[in-house]
Design a protein around this motif. Structure first.
Motif, PDB file in Angstrom:
ATOM      1  N   SER A  72       3.079  40.325   3.241  1.00  0.00           N
ATOM      2  CA  SER A  72       2.720  38.947   2.922  1.00  0.00           C
ATOM      3  C   SER A  72       3.635  38.369   1.851  1.00  0.00           C
ATOM      4  O   SER A  72       3.908  39.023   0.837  1.00  0.00           O
ATOM      5  CB  SER A  72       1.269  38.884   2.421  1.00  0.00           C
ATOM      6  OG  SER A  72       0.977  37.601   1.888  1.00  0.00           O
ATOM      7  N   GLY A  73       4.076  37.147   2.078  1.00  0.00           N
ATOM      8  CA  GLY A  73       4.903  36.471   1.098  1.00  0.00           C
ATOM      9  C   GLY A  73       4.148  36.087  -0.151  1.00  0.00           C
ATOM     10  O   GLY A  73       4.756  35.622  -1.126  1.00  0.00           O
ATOM     11  N   LEU A  74       2.825  36.279  -0.152  1.00  0.00           N
ATOM     12  CA  LEU A  74       2.011  35.989  -1.330  1.00  0.00           C
ATOM     13  C   LEU A  74       1.645  37.262  -2.084  1.00  0.00           C
ATOM     14  O   LEU A  74       0.938  37.200  -3.093  1.00  0.00           O
ATOM     15  CB  LEU A  74       0.740  35.230  -0.920  1.00  0.00           C
ATOM     16  CG  LEU A  74       0.971  33.875  -0.241  1.00  0.00           C
ATOM     17  CD1 LEU A  74      -0.360  33.249   0.165  1.00  0.00           C
ATOM     18  CD2 LEU A  74       1.739  32.928  -1.158  1.00  0.00           C
ATOM     19  N   SER A  75       2.125  38.397  -1.600  1.00  0.00           N
ATOM     20  CA  SER A  75       1.857  39.675  -2.251  1.00  0.00           C
ATOM     21  C   SER A  75       2.743  39.838  -3.478  1.00  0.00           C
ATOM     22  O   SER A  75       3.967  39.642  -3.405  1.00  0.00           O
ATOM     23  CB  SER A  75       2.106  40.830  -1.274  1.00  0.00           C
ATOM     24  OG  SER A  75       2.231  42.056  -1.942  1.00  0.00           O
ATOM     25  N   GLU A  76       2.152  40.205  -4.597  1.00  0.00           N
ATOM     26  CA  GLU A  76       2.914  40.378  -5.830  1.00  0.00           C
ATOM     27  C   GLU A  76       3.983  41.460  -5.667  1.00  0.00           C
ATOM     28  O   GLU A  76       5.098  41.323  -6.179  1.00  0.00           O
ATOM     29  CB  GLU A  76       1.972  40.730  -6.986  1.00  0.00           C
ATOM     30  CG  GLU A  76       0.997  39.627  -7.365  1.00  0.00           C
ATOM     31  CD  GLU A  76       1.683  38.394  -7.928  1.00  0.00           C
ATOM     32  OE1 GLU A  76       2.842  38.521  -8.382  1.00  0.00           O
ATOM     33  OE2 GLU A  76       1.081  37.312  -7.916  1.00  0.00           O
ATOM     34  N   SER A  77       3.652  42.548  -4.966  1.00  0.00           N
ATOM     35  CA  SER A  77       4.625  43.627  -4.802  1.00  0.00           C
ATOM     36  C   SER A  77       5.809  43.187  -3.949  1.00  0.00           C
ATOM     37  O   SER A  77       6.965  43.538  -4.239  1.00  0.00           O
ATOM     38  CB  SER A  77       3.953  44.851  -4.178  1.00  0.00           C
ATOM     39  OG  SER A  77       3.438  44.555  -2.885  1.00  0.00           O
ATOM     40  N   ILE A  78       5.541  42.403  -2.904  1.00  0.00           N
ATOM     41  CA  ILE A  78       6.618  41.910  -2.044  1.00  0.00           C
ATOM     42  C   ILE A  78       7.495  40.926  -2.818  1.00  0.00           C
ATOM     43  O   ILE A  78       8.731  40.971  -2.745  1.00  0.00           O
ATOM     44  CB  ILE A  78       6.036  41.230  -0.784  1.00  0.00           C
ATOM     45  CG1 ILE A  78       5.355  42.265   0.117  1.00  0.00           C
ATOM     46  CG2 ILE A  78       7.144  40.510   0.000  1.00  0.00           C
ATOM     47  CD1 ILE A  78       6.283  43.301   0.693  1.00  0.00           C
ATOM     48  N   LEU A  79       6.880  40.037  -3.584  1.00  0.00           N
ATOM     49  CA  LEU A  79       7.646  39.065  -4.363  1.00  0.00           C
ATOM     50  C   LEU A  79       8.505  39.758  -5.415  1.00  0.00           C
ATOM     51  O   LEU A  79       9.630  39.332  -5.691  1.00  0.00           O
ATOM     52  CB  LEU A  79       6.691  38.065  -5.023  1.00  0.00           C
ATOM     53  CG  LEU A  79       5.969  37.123  -4.060  1.00  0.00           C
ATOM     54  CD1 LEU A  79       4.928  36.283  -4.798  1.00  0.00           C
ATOM     55  CD2 LEU A  79       6.969  36.208  -3.353  1.00  0.00           C
ATOM     56  N   ALA A  80       7.975  40.841  -5.993  1.00  0.00           N
ATOM     57  CA  ALA A  80       8.753  41.586  -6.982  1.00  0.00           C
ATOM     58  C   ALA A  80       9.965  42.241  -6.327  1.00  0.00           C
ATOM     59  O   ALA A  80      11.073  42.217  -6.867  1.00  0.00           O
ATOM     60  CB  ALA A  80       7.873  42.631  -7.655  1.00  0.00           C
ATOM     61  N   ARG A  81       9.757  42.819  -5.146  1.00  0.00           N
ATOM     62  CA  ARG A  81      10.872  43.456  -4.427  1.00  0.00           C
ATOM     63  C   ARG A  81      11.920  42.435  -4.006  1.00  0.00           C
ATOM     64  O   ARG A  81      13.114  42.744  -3.946  1.00  0.00           O
ATOM     65  CB  ARG A  81      10.343  44.198  -3.198  1.00  0.00           C
ATOM     66  CG  ARG A  81       9.576  45.473  -3.519  1.00  0.00           C
ATOM     67  CD  ARG A  81       8.990  46.072  -2.242  1.00  0.00           C
ATOM     68  NE  ARG A  81      10.030  46.352  -1.249  1.00  0.00           N
ATOM     69  CZ  ARG A  81       9.800  46.523   0.044  1.00  0.00           C
ATOM     70  NH1 ARG A  81       8.561  46.432   0.529  1.00  0.00           N
ATOM     71  NH2 ARG A  81      10.793  46.790   0.871  1.00  0.00           N
ATOM     72  N   ALA A  82      11.474  41.220  -3.718  1.00  0.00           N
ATOM     73  CA  ALA A  82      12.394  40.161  -3.317  1.00  0.00           C
ATOM     74  C   ALA A  82      13.135  39.569  -4.513  1.00  0.00           C
ATOM     75  O   ALA A  82      14.053  38.774  -4.331  1.00  0.00           O
ATOM     76  CB  ALA A  82      11.634  39.055  -2.588  1.00  0.00           C
ATOM     77  N   GLU A  83      12.729  39.959  -5.724  1.00  0.00           N
ATOM     78  CA  GLU A  83      13.356  39.466  -6.960  1.00  0.00           C
ATOM     79  C   GLU A  83      13.356  37.943  -7.012  1.00  0.00           C
ATOM     80  O   GLU A  83      14.371  37.309  -7.302  1.00  0.00           O
ATOM     81  CB  GLU A  83      14.780  39.998  -7.080  1.00  0.00           C
ATOM     82  CG  GLU A  83      14.851  41.518  -7.132  1.00  0.00           C
ATOM     83  CD  GLU A  83      16.273  42.031  -7.227  1.00  0.00           C
ATOM     84  OE1 GLU A  83      16.582  42.666  -8.245  1.00  0.00           O
ATOM     85  OE2 GLU A  83      17.044  41.777  -6.279  1.00  0.00           O
ATOM     86  N   VAL A  84      12.188  37.367  -6.751  1.00  0.00           N
ATOM     87  CA  VAL A  84      12.061  35.911  -6.691  1.00  0.00           C
ATOM     88  C   VAL A  84      12.571  35.246  -7.966  1.00  0.00           C
ATOM     89  O   VAL A  84      13.252  34.215  -7.920  1.00  0.00           O
ATOM     90  CB  VAL A  84      10.587  35.512  -6.441  1.00  0.00           C
ATOM     91  CG1 VAL A  84      10.433  34.005  -6.472  1.00  0.00           C
ATOM     92  CG2 VAL A  84      10.118  36.062  -5.104  1.00  0.00           C
TER      93      VAL A  84
END
Length: 232
Positions: A72-84
């Motif tokens: 999910s693009g709203l997941s904190e872990s995914i956003l962290a990995r994406a280096e937003v």
């Protein structure tokens, strides 16, 4: 210096290192429309990272050479990995208007991303003040039926093009149905998402989608607005 137990970000800080800022784009969505936008942004020689929890969309994006994070693009872990927080912009291109606005808001408020965009469907039941209050922008410059464009692309009925505006003829007029502006700029230089604040000056290039069944209307509009033929 004791580094054991520190996170990657804290280790970098402890060593005096920092990740580059304003580097590439993060896009929530790996559907056909999101990928077309990704193609356009990549011509500006910037990395594009896509986020999606749909297996088929992820596979298609990976086959097209994108870096894709599954989830999910709203997941904190995914956003962290994406280096937003290190990106120059965060974009949401899904049929879920509420999720799009939330993604843009989270990018701006929590990750301090310089700019964020959300795709908004016609008649969207979302509080658009939430988008404007956080400094977010309308992706594509106006409402867009995301599901409709995805289907048209998948069926080969919506064709991607890049055109230059050769001359400015009067005031900028909203494009007709069957034409969707994706990005604006020049190949190899600054290519940025098209939004409600974009102004197409003479010599600038626009990446777009053209619905073949409305080709005649689109071409007539292009002629009145001073656009040249599709570029190779």
């Amino acid at each position: 210096v004791v580094l054991q137990g520190l996170s990657g970000g804290l280790i970098a800080k402890a060593l005096g290192l920092s990740r580059p800022r304003d580097n590439g784009w993060v896009v929530m969505g790996a559907n056909a429309l999101a990928r077309q936008l990704g193609y356009a942004l990549r011509t500006g020689e910037q990395e594009v990272v896509l986020l999606d929890s749909n297996v088929d969309a992820v596979a298609a994006a990976e086959a097209d050479g994108f870096r894709v994070l599954f989830g999910s693009g709203l997941s904190e872990s995914i956003l962290a990995r994406a280096e937003v927080g290190a990106r120059r912009g965060a974009l949401a291109v899904t049929p879920n208007d509420s999720a799009n606005v939330l993604f843009a808001r989270r990018g701006r408020r929590h990750y301090k991303v310089p700019k964020a965009w959300a795709a908004i469907s016609p008649g969207a039941r979302v509080d658009l003040h939430t988008l404007s209050d956080c400094g977010g922008r309308w992706l594509f410059g106006a409402e867009a039926d995301i599901d409709w464009w995805i289907v048209r692309i998948e069926r080969g009925l919506a064709v991607p093009e890049r055109r230059a505006r050769e001359r400015v003829v009067g005031e900028q007029v909203a494009p007709p149905e069957g034409l969707l502006f994706l990005a604006i700029g020049k190949v190899g230089k600054a290519v940025r998402p098209f939004d409600e604040e974009s102004r197409i000056r003479a010599g600038e290039q626009v990446w777009m989608l053209v619905d073949e069944q409305r080709r005649e209307t689109v071409e007539a509009w292009m002629a009145t607005q001073g656009f040249g033929p599709p570029l190779p």
